[in-house]
Design a protein around this motif. Structure first.
Motif, mmCIF file in Angstrom:
data_model
loop_
_atom_site.group_PDB
_atom_site.id
_atom_site.type_symbol
_atom_site.label_atom_id
_atom_site.label_comp_id
_atom_site.label_asym_id
_atom_site.label_seq_id
_atom_site.Cartn_x
_atom_site.Cartn_y
_atom_site.Cartn_z
ATOM 1 N N MET A 1 0.844 -1.175 0.000
ATOM 2 C CA MET A 1 0.000 0.000 0.000
ATOM 3 C C MET A 1 0.881 1.227 0.000
ATOM 4 O O MET A 1 1.788 1.327 0.810
ATOM 5 N N HIS A 2 0.618 2.144 -0.919
ATOM 6 C CA HIS A 2 1.398 3.374 -1.031
ATOM 7 C C HIS A 2 0.464 4.574 -0.865
ATOM 8 O O HIS A 2 -0.498 4.712 -1.628
ATOM 9 N N PHE A 3 0.760 5.412 0.113
ATOM 10 C CA PHE A 3 0.034 6.663 0.315
ATOM 11 C C PHE A 3 0.942 7.794 -0.144
ATOM 12 O O PHE A 3 2.071 7.918 0.346
ATOM 13 N N ILE A 4 0.472 8.614 -1.063
ATOM 14 C CA ILE A 4 1.284 9.666 -1.641
ATOM 15 C C ILE A 4 0.720 11.033 -1.266
ATOM 16 O O ILE A 4 -0.389 11.387 -1.679
ATOM 17 N N ASP A 5 1.470 11.784 -0.493
ATOM 18 C CA ASP A 5 1.163 13.186 -0.193
ATOM 19 C C ASP A 5 1.838 13.978 -1.315
ATOM 20 O O ASP A 5 3.002 14.332 -1.229
ATOM 21 N N ILE A 6 1.108 14.196 -2.399
ATOM 22 C CA ILE A 6 1.692 14.646 -3.659
ATOM 23 C C ILE A 6 2.410 15.990 -3.555
ATOM 24 O O ILE A 6 3.505 16.149 -4.090
ATOM 25 N N GLU A 7 1.831 16.960 -2.878
ATOM 26 C CA GLU A 7 2.509 18.256 -2.760
ATOM 27 C C GLU A 7 3.795 18.130 -1.953
ATOM 28 O O GLU A 7 4.813 18.728 -2.293
ATOM 29 N N ASN A 8 3.770 17.330 -0.900
ATOM 30 C CA ASN A 8 4.951 17.176 -0.062
ATOM 31 C C ASN A 8 6.065 16.445 -0.807
ATOM 32 O O ASN A 8 7.216 16.873 -0.784
ATOM 33 N N ILE A 9 5.736 15.353 -1.465
ATOM 34 C CA ILE A 9 6.768 14.556 -2.123
ATOM 35 C C ILE A 9 7.331 15.289 -3.348
ATOM 36 O O ILE A 9 8.480 15.098 -3.723
ATOM 37 N N CYS A 10 6.518 16.157 -3.967
ATOM 38 C CA CYS A 10 7.006 16.958 -5.092
ATOM 39 C C CYS A 10 7.715 18.234 -4.631
ATOM 40 O O CYS A 10 8.418 18.867 -5.406
ATOM 41 N N GLY A 11 7.486 18.617 -3.387
ATOM 42 C CA GLY A 11 8.170 19.785 -2.842
ATOM 43 C C GLY A 11 7.608 21.123 -3.284
ATOM 44 O O GLY A 11 8.316 22.131 -3.252
ATOM 45 N N THR A 12 6.328 21.141 -3.652
ATOM 46 C CA THR A 12 5.723 22.401 -4.083
ATOM 47 C C THR A 12 4.203 22.349 -3.909
ATOM 48 O O THR A 12 3.601 21.293 -4.074
ATOM 49 N N PRO A 13 3.586 23.491 -3.596
ATOM 50 C CA PRO A 13 2.125 23.531 -3.533
ATOM 51 C C PRO A 13 1.479 23.735 -4.906
ATOM 52 O O PRO A 13 0.267 23.680 -5.030
ATOM 53 N N ASP A 14 2.307 23.978 -5.927
ATOM 54 C CA ASP A 14 1.793 24.233 -7.273
ATOM 55 C C ASP A 14 2.428 23.267 -8.262
ATOM 56 O O ASP A 14 3.493 23.534 -8.825
ATOM 57 N N LEU A 15 1.770 22.141 -8.493
ATOM 58 C CA LEU A 15 2.314 21.095 -9.353
ATOM 59 C C LEU A 15 2.089 21.383 -10.829
ATOM 60 O O LEU A 15 1.094 21.985 -11.201
ATOM 61 N N THR A 16 3.008 20.875 -11.618
ATOM 62 C CA THR A 16 2.797 20.774 -13.051
ATOM 63 C C THR A 16 2.788 19.281 -13.363
ATOM 64 O O THR A 16 3.312 18.469 -12.586
ATOM 65 N N ILE A 17 2.200 18.922 -14.471
ATOM 66 C CA ILE A 17 2.175 17.505 -14.842
ATOM 67 C C ILE A 17 3.592 16.962 -15.015
ATOM 68 O O ILE A 17 3.903 15.890 -14.474
#
Length: 148
Positions: A1-17
């Motif tokens: 099972m993988h839980f991804i906190d996407i903003e945290n793991i990407c290091g930004t509150p504003d993601l691009t694809i």
């Protein structure tokens, strides 16, 4: 099972694809996602499209905005979806120390916990709460992002 906190793991509150995709590729390379693994992503409403496009096949939790919105969605999923009855290992892609109680809960139910984080964002509290820790190679994430 993988839980991804996407903003945290990407290091930004504003993601691009492209940024979300490069982070996903780094996660796959360094952690791996096996056949049969489930991936659940928490995001804010304005990052849901980037997260969904980058992590195809993952379950995107209903987006939540505001302070720690994605974190609250992931915490709720951990606490209410019987994860411990279906999986032996839980991966959490985040550095947020606020997840330490959820990792302790999963461990108390017999699960092995594994935190995946960027080196600059992992909290000491979260590192100590997990059985294992993987620090992502953010240089390759940034390199791929700059190529996009």
């Amino acid at each position: 099972m993988h839980f991804i906190d996407i903003e945290n793991i990407c290091g930004t509150p504003d993601l691009t694809i492209p940024h979300a995709r490069s982070t996903m590729l780094t996660y796959h390379r360094e952690v791996g996602i096996a056949e049969g693994d489930h991936v659940i992503i928490g995001s804010s409403h304005h990052n849901a499209i980037a997260a969904g496009n980058a992590w195809r096949g993952a379950r995107l939790l209903p987006p939540r905005s505001g302070a720690d919105g994605a974190d609250r969605a992931i915490r709720e999923a951990i606490r209410t979806e019987g994860i411990d009855a279906r999986f032996a290992t839980a991966y959490l892609a985040s550095g947020d120390g606020g997840f330490a109680p959820e990792l302790a809960l999963l461990a108390a139910h017999g699960m092995t916990t594994h935190v995946v984080s960027r080196p600059e964002s992992i909290s000491r509290k979260l590192r100590f709460a997990a059985h294992f820790t993987t620090i992502l190679d953010t240089v390759s994430v940034l390199h791929r992002r700059n190529l996009s």
